[in-house]
Design a protein around this motif. Structure first.
Motif, PDB file in Angstrom:
ATOM      1  N   GLU A  72      57.579  72.167 -14.294  1.00 23.41           N
ATOM      2  CA  GLU A  72      56.743  72.130 -13.120  1.00 23.41           C
ATOM      3  C   GLU A  72      55.946  73.375 -12.880  1.00 23.41           C
ATOM      4  O   GLU A  72      55.915  74.201 -13.656  1.00 23.41           O
ATOM      5  CB  GLU A  72      57.542  71.837 -11.677  1.00 23.41           C
ATOM      6  CG  GLU A  72      58.756  72.946 -11.720  1.00 23.41           C
ATOM      7  CD  GLU A  72      59.129  73.602 -10.201  1.00 23.41           C
ATOM      8  OE1 GLU A  72      58.522  73.099  -9.445  1.00 23.41           O
ATOM      9  OE2 GLU A  72      59.770  74.165 -10.281  1.00 23.41           O
ATOM     10  N   ASP A  73      55.031  73.211 -11.935  1.00 24.65           N
ATOM     11  CA  ASP A  73      54.069  74.466 -11.694  1.00 24.65           C
ATOM     12  C   ASP A  73      54.459  74.739 -10.353  1.00 24.65           C
ATOM     13  O   ASP A  73      53.570  75.079  -9.561  1.00 24.65           O
ATOM     14  CB  ASP A  73      52.646  73.599 -11.957  1.00 24.65           C
ATOM     15  CG  ASP A  73      51.683  74.822 -11.695  1.00 24.65           C
ATOM     16  OD1 ASP A  73      51.891  76.004 -11.946  1.00 24.65           O
ATOM     17  OD2 ASP A  73      50.453  74.209 -11.229  1.00 24.65           O
ATOM     18  N   GLY A  74      55.582  75.077  -9.911  1.00 25.81           N
ATOM     19  CA  GLY A  74      55.717  75.646  -8.680  1.00 25.81           C
ATOM     20  C   GLY A  74      55.857  74.492  -7.552  1.00 25.81           C
ATOM     21  O   GLY A  74      55.851  74.818  -6.496  1.00 25.81           O
ATOM     22  N   ASP A  75      55.544  73.324  -7.762  1.00 24.64           N
ATOM     23  CA  ASP A  75      55.448  72.248  -6.864  1.00 24.64           C
ATOM     24  C   ASP A  75      56.451  70.739  -7.188  1.00 24.64           C
ATOM     25  O   ASP A  75      56.248  70.026  -6.286  1.00 24.64           O
ATOM     26  CB  ASP A  75      54.034  71.675  -6.725  1.00 24.64           C
ATOM     27  CG  ASP A  75      53.592  71.374  -8.166  1.00 24.64           C
ATOM     28  OD1 ASP A  75      54.456  71.085  -8.968  1.00 24.64           O
ATOM     29  OD2 ASP A  75      52.492  71.041  -8.451  1.00 24.64           O
ATOM     30  N   THR A 122      44.383  70.973  -9.317  1.00 22.20           N
ATOM     31  CA  THR A 122      45.880  71.319  -8.970  1.00 22.20           C
ATOM     32  C   THR A 122      46.146  70.264  -7.407  1.00 22.20           C
ATOM     33  O   THR A 122      47.198  69.745  -7.091  1.00 22.20           O
ATOM     34  CB  THR A 122      46.419  72.435  -8.864  1.00 22.20           C
ATOM     35  OG1 THR A 122      46.019  73.103  -9.984  1.00 22.20           O
ATOM     36  CG2 THR A 122      47.860  72.762  -8.540  1.00 22.20           C
ATOM     37  N   TYR A 123      45.271  70.772  -6.514  1.00 26.08           N
ATOM     38  CA  TYR A 123      45.375  70.202  -5.227  1.00 26.08           C
ATOM     39  C   TYR A 123      45.474  68.812  -5.162  1.00 26.08           C
ATOM     40  O   TYR A 123      46.392  68.112  -4.526  1.00 26.08           O
ATOM     41  CB  TYR A 123      44.411  70.679  -4.291  1.00 26.08           C
ATOM     42  CG  TYR A 123      44.336  70.187  -2.866  1.00 26.08           C
ATOM     43  CD1 TYR A 123      45.319  70.671  -1.982  1.00 26.08           C
ATOM     44  CD2 TYR A 123      43.291  68.990  -2.597  1.00 26.08           C
ATOM     45  CE1 TYR A 123      45.255  69.953  -0.728  1.00 26.08           C
ATOM     46  CE2 TYR A 123      43.283  68.426  -1.103  1.00 26.08           C
ATOM     47  CZ  TYR A 123      44.356  68.913  -0.519  1.00 26.08           C
ATOM     48  OH  TYR A 123      44.378  68.535   1.024  1.00 26.08           O
ATOM     49  N   ARG A 151      48.818  67.310  -6.574  1.00 26.77           N
ATOM     50  CA  ARG A 151      49.705  67.178  -5.920  1.00 26.77           C
ATOM     51  C   ARG A 151      49.789  66.199  -4.632  1.00 26.77           C
ATOM     52  O   ARG A 151      50.428  65.597  -4.094  1.00 26.77           O
ATOM     53  CB  ARG A 151      50.005  68.588  -5.216  1.00 26.77           C
ATOM     54  CG  ARG A 151      50.366  69.607  -6.305  1.00 26.77           C
ATOM     55  CD  ARG A 151      50.129  71.075  -5.640  1.00 26.77           C
ATOM     56  NE  ARG A 151      50.655  71.843  -6.736  1.00 26.77           N
ATOM     57  CZ  ARG A 151      50.497  73.340  -6.613  1.00 26.77           C
ATOM     58  NH1 ARG A 151      49.951  73.898  -5.493  1.00 26.77           N
ATOM     59  NH2 ARG A 151      50.770  74.084  -7.716  1.00 26.77           N
ATOM     60  N   ARG A 198      51.950  62.987  -3.889  1.00 27.81           N
ATOM     61  CA  ARG A 198      52.573  63.284  -2.397  1.00 27.81           C
ATOM     62  C   ARG A 198      52.454  61.794  -1.636  1.00 27.81           C
ATOM     63  O   ARG A 198      53.491  61.068  -1.279  1.00 27.81           O
ATOM     64  CB  ARG A 198      51.914  64.271  -1.518  1.00 27.81           C
ATOM     65  CG  ARG A 198      53.058  64.626  -0.211  1.00 27.81           C
ATOM     66  CD  ARG A 198      52.159  65.452   0.556  1.00 27.81           C
ATOM     67  NE  ARG A 198      50.876  65.378   1.030  1.00 27.81           N
ATOM     68  CZ  ARG A 198      50.521  64.550   2.181  1.00 27.81           C
ATOM     69  NH1 ARG A 198      51.700  63.855   2.620  1.00 27.81           N
ATOM     70  NH2 ARG A 198      49.506  64.043   2.406  1.00 27.81           N
TER      71      ARG A 198
END
Lengths: 672, 690
Positions: free
Chosen positions: A244-247, A619-620, A623, A627
């Protein structure tokens, strides 16, 4: 080949001796612990076109073999005798350097006024500045946080040192004197190479040596082509993930291997966009060896005597779409790129396994984690930092043998640190450094066992990191009916009140007496476990590496009072055989569950759509789409054609939140 | 033939090799020597010893005159390489059961799908974890309880093992727990052989220490059986001398010590050769040496600087590290048995695979069909088919047939293919030897190549030419030099004690106190092992490093430094050595003493140097001529018998010198002279000024 086949072998010995000699000079005269202890350096000679024709066999790292210097050479323009170029910059060297602590130096060698070859070397130095000591942190968000950046520049101009450049560089490093010492060692190494090649020219004549260096490349190329020609033509696709990339969202790396005759292409189309952390791999070019490590190791495994030259890359093309994690746009952070290289290794082997089943091992543990402890001893007050252990795990089983335990060919060069040395060096108490029973993927040839390392901190203010720790989300895959192994894990204070599963460790702040246990995954299995020799199963049971329950459940081998029961085993195996379909590639239960929702098609579609956005939005947007899909609570795969509309919703919401706040330029929704 | 010169007192050295067992007999009064080679017997090596003794007796040697006997044995090293040692248990600290399996983790061929670390010497089910723990500073973290000792003793008894190795974490600081376990084991089974890591080699780094401890127990039963057989054979032959056994460190020890510490013999074979070569070269006036011992399967190389033989703590047996001190030797994969083959693109390769002694080169006619380096030597005319070493005969036709399997693909005649094999082999050796010098930053021009073993003298000049080495020395009996070297060795042992203190925290008296127990042990060892030594020495040294470094340098410690409180001279010696070895030193940086070493040496008196060779009266006559292919040219080459050469003789190459145990080739452009010690000294001819 024009050079005689005896002379060629003789020249190969000379060339290897020169490259080795450069390496010995570097190792002997350098200061940095990285150089002396982890041997993270290498030396070579390149043709004027930038391919390595002389590469050491007995010293230095092997993974740089296929690097090409042409972009770096083009960036500095024509060189003159006595010039020495310095660089650590991925973005202006076509990925010659792949992160900033790798300092590259090279020097042209002339013969009679004509450029003859290039002497080259690199070392991983102690520090080049940036946000963290040692200049590598997964948390770096861009290249500027990773240290001082040196595009290719002349450190020596016609033999004259540019003191200002040197001082500027050293002023930006945390360990200037060590770096200065290492630069001297590198220069000594280049001079050794220059001197030796001149001796060789004097001995054999420039013509013989020049032709020899080109023939050396052609020799490797010819061998590589004939090995590739034995791979059936076709397109073979495979994908796998970084955790993962911290998320919490996995980073997907996808490849299509296209084999055509004696050439092949690795196309990374469909790979996820570049990330905000330091996992990006600046592999840019159309022939970067870090994108083809699996192919190179395959060729070297098939032909152990393959001459080590850059010719190995000639039949190989790599395609990495711009903006992906394997071809990031400036100024992506790249410090931990080796975690990505290791997963790409699995991805390429997964594709290759479909082309040449039986010649490729199942996945290894897929990580090279550096477990680092930092404490602040009361007597001095200055922080002390040490790598406790490099952690890997088991290797994958092959068609002929079990996987190696604790390490495999993805990072086979790694050495561990003796427990007795660690404890004398830094306040910590090791409690366990052992194989993990039942961790190997089952197979006719099982994977190697993972390793666990348990330690107790002894001081207040102990900080533990484990950069490169991976495979805590998805299991390493099994092949040809072999099973995936288990995942890597980490636990804090096991068995006491504060027990906590840690998953992938980023940073732990610990007090005295806290216990950390890190467990690397085992390797995947190869072949149907029901075909495994019962005596081999019994040997693992005897060694207490396999429980009797697991022996029965996975291998159909039955023990009664500790003794192998042949009849019961035959019966159980028959029963198990009739009700088991086994996939060619067993991707493991966690990945299966994830892909129940996020099919490969949907992920590929999302990755493609995201690439059309400005990189600071990707990235935003990724995510947000995830979600929204999660919120749907799907039990069936999300359809690939719902991805673009979802993304449009996300972008519309961004636009509605106000143009001014959104960084970057105008976004165009895909398909609009 | 009778040997009246061995009538009164003599010394015998016997060295076992893969192909031959070598004998060197030296007259204790005149220094005259005799060499003999008999084929080795891998199934029962003592048989070759008996056969050689029989041969000596048949030649008129009275074996009763042998007053000193030194033996180099390969029993220990072979049982590790073949994994044929005893079933033993290993006791380790709980939590570290896989210390042997994991080793240092690195794979032998890091990139290969198929590379695996060597199998652990002790399988996991025979590794017994023990609940105890000592910290690095000696503090007891988990005490070893009596009930735990009893539990461990019972589980070991249930395993049915011949020996036990014990290696607990940090036992180099405090061996109490290891000794408690050993005492418990021996109380229960008095005949059990137990090795403790705190006694065999108490140095930090648990894998390497555990391995050396396990090796000792693993090879011990075979060593005990072998020594019993050897002693019986010597007794039966009427030899009354107490046998000595050669050690890896270049010294010797009694058979009693060899039974206790068989691990000390692992690297003894090549070590004896370096001792012998150095001894002869020093007497001939050469001090900077590269020794080259080339036999059937490999070539062993050592560097001697200023007469000092290098010592290393990172020797290897196969892929396994051996940390007990050994003469620093690099083994390179080039020998007479190295197989020549073509890779898939048709390029000629030589080695690393060797046909060994069996089936051996095609020309041995023992079933080998592939061409080897020896076959190439024969076809090029370097060797005499009728008179190969050890009375073997070579079959030139078989060699030619073998070469015929690769010659057409190389578009060469068989003879040309043979020369091509020699060229490729030399280039391989060049690359590896250059590495040996490069690792230390040495200039080959300053060195003399001392060539021995069956094949060393054959390639020495050609190799020296490649490497730009100044000169070559071939000793009088190059085929049996290891056996001769063992006779010149001193009784010698090494004792290590870990200290790990910053130098600034130590003064001379503390250092002396830290050395004292080792010095005491060294003295006791010498009294036991070398009662007849004419001189004993205790050499002190300290392993030191800059704080933070992970590699150490061994600095000799002068006794007078220990009498003063300030240790400035020791610090200076360290910085100077660091500068010499690594080309830089940081004289301000803090320095750490990692461990202290004592080498106890009992020097034996040697027989006098043999009488100088009589000076030459007339230029020697060749015993024959043959056509030899060198450097692409066919040369009509004279062949001289070694025995026909006299001191002061000088000859120009090309020429061949033949003797029963080796053949020396002097190529065109080289000349050779014979010194009064009977050595051949070859050097490149000074080129004409015009």
């Amino acid at each position: 080949m024009r050079t005689d086949k005896v002379t060629l072998e003789v020249l190969k010995s000379y060339f290897v001796a020169i490259a080795d000699g450069m390496g010995h000079t570097l190792e002997r005269t350098s200061h940095t612990t990285f150089v002396k202890e982890t041997a993270d350096f290498v030396t070579a000679l390149a043709t004027p076109a930038g391919e390595f024709f002389a590469y050491p066999r007995s010293i230095g790292v092997t993974s740089f073999l296929g690097l090409n210097m042409s972009a770096a050479l083009a960036a500095v323009g024509p060189l003159r005798p006595g010039d020495v170029v310095i660089t650590n910059d991925p973005f202006t060297t076509g990925g010659l350097a792949t992160h900033l602590p790798d300092i590259h130096l090279f020097k042209p060698v002339f013969d009679g006024g004509e450029l003859f070859c290039i002497a080259w070397c690199f070392i991983h130095c102690s520090d080049v500045g940036g946000l963290a000591p040692a200049s590598i942190s997964p948390d770096a968000h861009d290249l500027f946080q990773e240290g001082f950046r040196l595009p290719p520049r002349l450190l020596f101009r016609r033999g004259e040192l540019d003191r200002e450049l040197l001082e500027l560089f050293l002023a930006n490093c945390r360990s200037p004197s060590e770096n200065a010492g290492d630069l001297n060692a590198m220069i000594a190494s280049l001079n050794t190479g220059e001197h030796r090649i001149r001796e060789l020219i004097e001995k054999l004549g420039a013509g013989v040596v020049r032709e020899g260096m080109h023939e050396m490349l052609a020799w490797t190329e010819a061998r590589a082509r004939s090995l590739i020609a034995q791979i059936p033509d076709g397109d073979y696709s495979f994908a796998d993930y970084l955790d993962e990339d911290g998320d919490g969202i996995p980073i997907r790396l996808a490849v299509t291997l296209r084999v055509r005759g004696d050439e092949l292409e690795l196309d990374y189309e469909g790979t996820d966009p570049q990330v905000e952390s330091a996992f990006n791999l600046p592999a840019f070019g159309d022939r970067h060896p870090f994108l083809a490590q699996g192919i190179i190791n395959y060729l070297l495994s098939e032909e152990p005597h393959l001459p080590l030259t850059g010719g190995v890359m000639r039949p190989i093309r790599t395609r990495a779409p711009r903006g992906t994690v394997v071809n990031p746009e400036f100024p992506a952070a790249v410090g931990v790129r080796y975690a990505t290289v290791i997963r790409l290794y699995d991805v390429v082997l997964g594709a290759l396994a479909q082309a040449v089943p039986g010649k490729i091992p199942a996945a290894g543990a897929g990580q090279a984690a550096m477990v680092v402890l930092s404490v602040s001893p009361p007597e001095t007050g200055s922080r002390q930092v040490a790598v406790l252990e490099p952690m890997f795990g088991g290797g994958g089983g092959t068609a002929v043998a079990d996987g190696a335990s604790g390490n495999d060919s993805a990072a086979g060069f790694l050495r561990n640190t003796p427990i007795e040395s660690i404890e004398a060096h830094i306040p910590v108490l090791a409690e366990r450094y052992e194989l993990v029973p039942d961790s190997a993927g089952a197979g006719r040839y099982r994977g190697g066992f993972g390793v666990r390392f348990d330690f107790r901190t002894l001081r207040p203010g102990s900080i533990v990191t484990a950069r490169g720790m991976e495979r805590t989300c998805f299991e390493p895959f099994g092949l040809s009916g072999g099973q995936a192994s288990g995942r890597a894990s980490a636990v804090l204070n096991e068995g006491s009140v504060g027990e906590r599963e840690l998953g992938r460790i980023s940073v732990l702040h610990l007090g005295p007496g806290e216990r950390v246990s890190i467990r690397g995954a085992g390797g995947g299995g190869f072949g149907n476990p029901l075909d495994r020799d019962p005596d081999a199963v019994a040997a693992d049971v005897r060694a207490a590496l396999l429980s009797e329950e697991q022996a029965a459940a996975r291998y159909g081998v039955v023990f009664r009072d500790g003794v192998l029961d042949a009849d019961a085993t035959a019966e159980l195996r028959n029963r198990l055989r009739t009700n088991g379909w086994r996939p060619v590639i067993d991707r493991g239960p966690s990945r299966f569950a994830y892909e129940q929702v996020w099919s490969e098609a949907a992920q590929g579609a999302l990755a493609r759509c995201l690439l059309e956005l400005p990189h600071d939005l990707r990235t935003y947007a990724k995510r947000e789409v995830h979600r929204r899909v999660d919120a749907m609570n799907l039990e069936i795969p999300v359809a690939a054609d719902t991805i673009a509309p979802l993304l449009r919703e996300v972008l519309a919401a961004v636009a509605a939140d106000g143009q001014d706040e959104r960084p970057g330029g105008e976004a165009t929704p895909p398909g609009a | 033939m009778n040997h009246p010169q061995f009538a009164r007192r003599s010394r015998l050295g016997v060295d076992i090799g893969g192909t031959f067992t070598d004998f060197a007999l030296v007259d204790a009064e005149t220094g005259a020597s005799l060499g003999l080679k008999v084929p080795s017997d891998s199934a029962d090596p003592v048989r070759a010893v008996a056969a050689g003794l029989g041969e000596l007796r048949a030649r008129g040697v009275d074996l009763g005159t042998i007053e000193y006997f030194v033996h180099g044995t390969t029993i220990a090293v072979n049982s590790i390489i073949q994994r044929s040692g005893a079933r033993i248990a290993l006791l380790v600290t709980d939590g570290f059961r896989d210390v042997l399996e994991l080793g240092r983790l690195r794979l032998p061929v890091p990139w290969s799908f198929y590379s695996r670390r060597p199998a652990a010497l002790v399988p996991r089910e025979l590794v017994v974890p023990v609940r105890e723990r000592i910290r690095h500073d000696g503090e007891v973290e988990v005490p070893l309880e009596h009930v735990e000792v009893d539990r461990v003793v019972e589980s070991v008894a249930a395993l049915g093992v011949e020996g036990v190795a014990i290696c607990l974490l940090h036992a180099y600081v405090d061996g109490t727990h290891e000794r408690k376990l050993r005492d418990g084991l021996i109380r229960r089974a008095p005949s059990l052989f137990v090795t403790c890591s705190c006694e065999i080699w108490p140095q930090p780094r648990e894998y390497e220490r555990a391995l050396v401890t396990a090796m000792n127990a693993y090879v011990r039963p075979a060593m005990v059986r072998y020594l019993a057989g050897l002693e019986a054979t010597l007794r039966d032959a009427g030899i009354r001398a107490r046998p000595y056994i050669a050690r890896s460190n270049g010294g010797i020890m009694s058979t009693g010590a060899a039974r206790d510490e068989p691990v000390q013999t692992l690297l003894s074979g090549p070590a004896s050769g370096v001792i012998g070569a150095t001894d002869i070269a020093l007497r001939a006036g050469f001090r900077d040496l590269l020794t080259l011992d080339m036999g059937g399967t490999s070539a062993d190389v050592a560097v001697v600087e200023q007469g000092e033989i290098g010592s290393s703590h990172d020797g290897r047996v196969g892929d396994l590290p051996v940390i007990v001190p050994a003469v620093a030797i690099s083994s390179i994969g080039a020998g007479g048995g190295s197989v020549a083959w073509l890779d898939a693109t048709g390029v000629l390769k030589v080695g690393p695979r060797s046909a060994g002694a069996r089936p051996g080169p095609a020309s041995y006619c023992l079933g080998g069909e592939e061409p080897t380096l020896t076959d190439a030597f024969l076809v090029c005319g370097y060797l005499d088919a009728e008179r190969f070493a050890g009375g073997l005969r070579l079959d030139a036709e078989a060699a030619g047939r073998a070469l015929g399997t690769i010659a057409p693909a190389l578009a060469r005649s068989r003879t040309e293919a043979a020369e091509a094999i020699v060229r490729v082999a030399l280039a391989n050796m060049y690359a590896e030897l250059t590495g040996v010098l490069d690792r230390r930053g040495l200039d080959p021009r300053a060195f003399t190549l001392v060539a021995f073993g069956g094949a060393g003298p054959l390639v020495a000049c050609l190799l020296a030419e490649e490497m730009n080495i100044g000169g070559v020395l071939v000793p009088p009996l190059p085929g049996t030099l290891c056996a001769q070297g063992a006779l010149r060795a001193a009784a010698m042992t090494d004792i290590v004690r870990t200290v790990r203190e910053p130098l600034s925290q130590l003064d001379g008296r503390q250092l002396a106190a830290a050395f004292a127990p080792s010095v005491e042990r060294g003295r006791a060892w010498l009294e036991r092992e070398a009662p007849t030594a004419h001189r004993t020495e205790l050499r002190l040294s300290a392993e030191m490093r800059y704080i933070g470094q992970a590699y150490e340098l061994e600095v000799p410690v002068r006794p007078e430094w220990l009498e003063r409180s300030a240790l400035g001279p020791l610090a200076t010696a360290f910085h100077d050595l660091h500068e010499r070895v690594f080309f830089h030193a940081d004289r301000e940086a803090p320095v750490e003493v990692v461990d202290l070493r004592v080498r106890a040496v009992g020097l034996v008196d040697h027989p006098p140097d043999p009488a100088p060779l009589p000076p030459s009266r007339q230029s020697p006559r060749p015993e024959g001529r043959r056509r030899v292919l060198i450097g692409g040219g066919l040369h009509d080459t004279p062949v001289y018998a070694r025995a026909a050469l006299a001191a002061g003789d000088e000859l120009d190459g090309p020429l061949v010198v033949h003797q029963s145990d080796a053949t020396t080739l002097i190529p065109p452009g080289w000349n050779v002279m014979v010194d009064s010690g009977g050595n051949l000294l070859a050097s490149r001819k000074v080129r004409d000024a015009n």
